[in-house]
Design a protein around this motif. Structure first.
Motif, mmCIF file in Angstrom:
data_model
loop_
_atom_site.group_PDB
_atom_site.id
_atom_site.type_symbol
_atom_site.label_atom_id
_atom_site.label_comp_id
_atom_site.label_asym_id
_atom_site.label_seq_id
_atom_site.Cartn_x
_atom_site.Cartn_y
_atom_site.Cartn_z
ATOM 1 N N TYR A 154 -8.920 -1.466 17.067
ATOM 2 C CA TYR A 154 -7.836 -2.376 17.406
ATOM 3 C C TYR A 154 -7.275 -2.067 18.783
ATOM 4 C CZ TYR A 154 -7.813 -4.256 12.682
ATOM 5 O OH TYR A 154 -8.166 -4.874 11.514
ATOM 6 N N TYR A 155 -6.992 -3.104 19.514
ATOM 7 C CA TYR A 155 -6.475 -2.953 20.867
ATOM 8 C C TYR A 155 -5.020 -2.509 20.843
ATOM 9 C CZ TYR A 155 -5.587 -4.164 25.762
ATOM 10 O OH TYR A 155 -5.261 -4.117 27.076
ATOM 11 N N TYR A 156 -4.275 -3.042 19.913
ATOM 12 C CA TYR A 156 -2.841 -2.749 19.853
ATOM 13 C C TYR A 156 -2.583 -1.491 19.035
ATOM 14 C CZ TYR A 156 -2.626 -7.470 21.615
ATOM 15 O OH TYR A 156 -2.812 -8.578 22.379
ATOM 16 N N LEU A 157 -1.445 -0.902 19.290
ATOM 17 C CA LEU A 157 -1.010 0.285 18.586
ATOM 18 C C LEU A 157 -0.955 0.035 17.081
ATOM 19 C CD1 LEU A 157 0.068 3.045 19.469
ATOM 20 C CD2 LEU A 157 2.343 2.070 19.307
ATOM 21 N N LEU A 158 -1.428 1.020 16.332
ATOM 22 C CA LEU A 158 -1.453 0.840 14.881
ATOM 23 C C LEU A 158 -0.249 1.488 14.223
ATOM 24 C CD1 LEU A 158 -5.192 1.577 14.093
ATOM 25 C CD2 LEU A 158 -4.102 -0.624 14.482
ATOM 26 N N LYS A 159 0.094 0.939 13.068
ATOM 27 C CA LYS A 159 1.174 1.496 12.279
ATOM 28 C C LYS A 159 0.783 1.321 10.817
ATOM 29 C CE LYS A 159 6.066 1.207 11.728
ATOM 30 N NZ LYS A 159 7.305 0.536 11.943
ATOM 31 N N ASN A 160 1.184 2.269 9.974
ATOM 32 C CA ASN A 160 0.835 2.163 8.554
ATOM 33 C C ASN A 160 1.694 1.120 7.855
ATOM 34 O OD1 ASN A 160 -1.219 4.072 8.418
ATOM 35 N ND2 ASN A 160 0.213 5.762 8.121
ATOM 36 N N PHE A 161 1.029 0.244 7.142
ATOM 37 C CA PHE A 161 1.722 -0.746 6.329
ATOM 38 C C PHE A 161 1.098 -0.761 4.948
ATOM 39 C CE2 PHE A 161 2.752 -2.404 10.532
ATOM 40 C CZ PHE A 161 4.091 -2.696 10.371
ATOM 41 N N THR A 162 1.856 -1.287 4.004
ATOM 42 C CA THR A 162 1.342 -1.431 2.649
ATOM 43 C C THR A 162 1.329 -2.912 2.297
ATOM 44 O OG1 THR A 162 2.294 0.704 2.074
ATOM 45 C CG2 THR A 162 1.719 -0.740 0.246
ATOM 46 N N TYR A 163 0.244 -3.355 1.713
ATOM 47 C CA TYR A 163 0.168 -4.724 1.203
ATOM 48 C C TYR A 163 0.487 -4.692 -0.282
ATOM 49 C CZ TYR A 163 -2.054 -6.546 5.436
ATOM 50 O OH TYR A 163 -2.311 -6.946 6.725
ATOM 51 N N LEU A 164 1.401 -5.555 -0.667
ATOM 52 C CA LEU A 164 1.791 -5.641 -2.072
ATOM 53 C C LEU A 164 1.421 -7.011 -2.622
ATOM 54 C CD1 LEU A 164 5.442 -4.213 -1.877
ATOM 55 C CD2 LEU A 164 3.337 -2.971 -2.461
ATOM 56 N N ASN A 165 1.031 -7.027 -3.888
ATOM 57 C CA ASN A 165 0.745 -8.276 -4.580
ATOM 58 C C ASN A 165 1.750 -8.370 -5.718
ATOM 59 O OD1 ASN A 165 -0.413 -10.503 -5.737
ATOM 60 N ND2 ASN A 165 -2.437 -9.577 -6.076
ATOM 61 N N GLU A 191 6.670 -1.813 5.176
ATOM 62 C CA GLU A 191 6.520 -0.482 5.780
ATOM 63 C C GLU A 191 6.078 0.481 4.678
ATOM 64 O OE1 GLU A 191 7.995 0.771 8.912
ATOM 65 O OE2 GLU A 191 8.986 -1.050 9.614
ATOM 66 N N SER A 192 5.332 1.529 5.059
ATOM 67 C CA SER A 192 4.798 2.388 3.996
ATOM 68 C C SER A 192 5.877 3.157 3.242
ATOM 69 C CB SER A 192 3.708 3.317 4.529
ATOM 70 O OG SER A 192 4.000 3.727 5.827
ATOM 71 N N SER A 193 7.093 3.264 3.824
ATOM 72 C CA SER A 193 8.172 3.965 3.124
ATOM 73 C C SER A 193 8.863 3.073 2.080
ATOM 74 C CB SER A 193 9.209 4.426 4.144
ATOM 75 O OG SER A 193 9.694 3.308 4.859
#
Ligand SMILES: *[C@@H]1O[C@H](CO)[C@@H](O)[C@H](O)[C@H]1NC(C)=O
Ligand SMILES: *[C@@H]1O[C@H](CO)[C@@H](O)[C@H](O)[C@H]1NC(C)=O
Ligand SMILES: *[C@@H]1O[C@H](CO)[C@@H](O)[C@H](O)[C@H]1NC(C)=O
Length: 193
Positions: free
Chosen positions: A112-123, A149-151
């Motif tokens: 990825y070109y852009y800065l990464l950040k941890n995320f969570t996908y919820l269903n 956000e992962s928190s």
């Protein structure tokens, strides 16, 4: 001849060879206003087989430039910026989060070109607060998909789909598909090119 002179000579020959090599590889385009395709990218079938690098195959499909990621499928190549090594892509299904959930760039020359950040996908089986970012292309009337956000504590009505690093521009606070999908590339074992 000293060692320095020798290496200058050696590298000039090296770059001359590359120039000659490139000139046998014509720049191609999938359409009149499509991106110029040249080293390290290649279009198998439209250039001699020694052109470009493995892993940089593009295809022309109905005048559209596409790249096929084994973990996702074809994505549209909007532009290629060779100077900053940026490949701007579009998801033909118009669901960039489906790409983030499924595409795994490891094992490819791309990241990825852009800065990464941890995320969570919820269903989730219920709708969460409207302040959270619902992914409309993955949601329907009964299942609501969110990126948080992962928190973020996972609510009872939700299952975690995946916790992944995605480009920061897609954070719930900066949501939008206008950025497109940006990748940069690395040539294995050849940092200077
Ligand atoms: C591709 O471009 C050519 C030339 O501009 C045009 O004649 C043709 O109809 C286009 N094909 C598609 C599928 O858009
Ligand atoms: C994301 O989380 C993983 C594991 O929890 C961690 O190793 C990684 O450094 C984190 N990445 C970022 C960009 O914060
Ligand atoms: C969310 O969960 C529902 C019910 O288990 C499932 O049918 C649906 O495919 C899930 N959505 C995603 C994007 O995984």
């Amino acid at each position: 001849m000293d060692a320095c002179m020798f290496s200058i000579l050696f590298f000039s020959m090296f770059f001359l060879t590359i120039k000659a090599f490139e000139s046998n590889c014509p720049m191609v385009k999938c359409s009149h206003d499509g991106p110029a395709i040249r080293f390290p990218f290649r279009v198998p079938g439209r250039q001699p087989p020694n052109c470009g690098r493995p892993g940089f195959d593009l295809v022309c499909k109905e005048n559209t430039t596409m790249i096929d990621f084994p973990t996702y499928g074809p994505l549209v190549v909007k532009s290629i910026s060779y100077d900053i090594r940026k490949l701007a892509l579009l998801d033909p299904k118009n669901c960039v989060h489906e790409v983030f959930l499924n595409l795994n760039p490891s094992g490819t020359p791309f990241q990825y070109y852009y800065l990464l950040k941890n995320f969570t996908y919820l269903n989730c089986s219920t709708r969460l607060s409207p302040s959270l970012n619902q992914v409309s292309c993955l949601s329907d009337s009964r299942n609501h998909v969110y990126t948080v956000e992962s928190s973020f504590p996972i609510p009872f009505s939700c299952k975690q789909l995946k916790a992944i690093s995605i480009p920061f521009s897609y954070s719930p606070y900066l949501a939008g598909n206008s950025f497109g999908l940006g990748f940069t590339w690395r040539l294995p074992g050849c940092e200077r090119l």
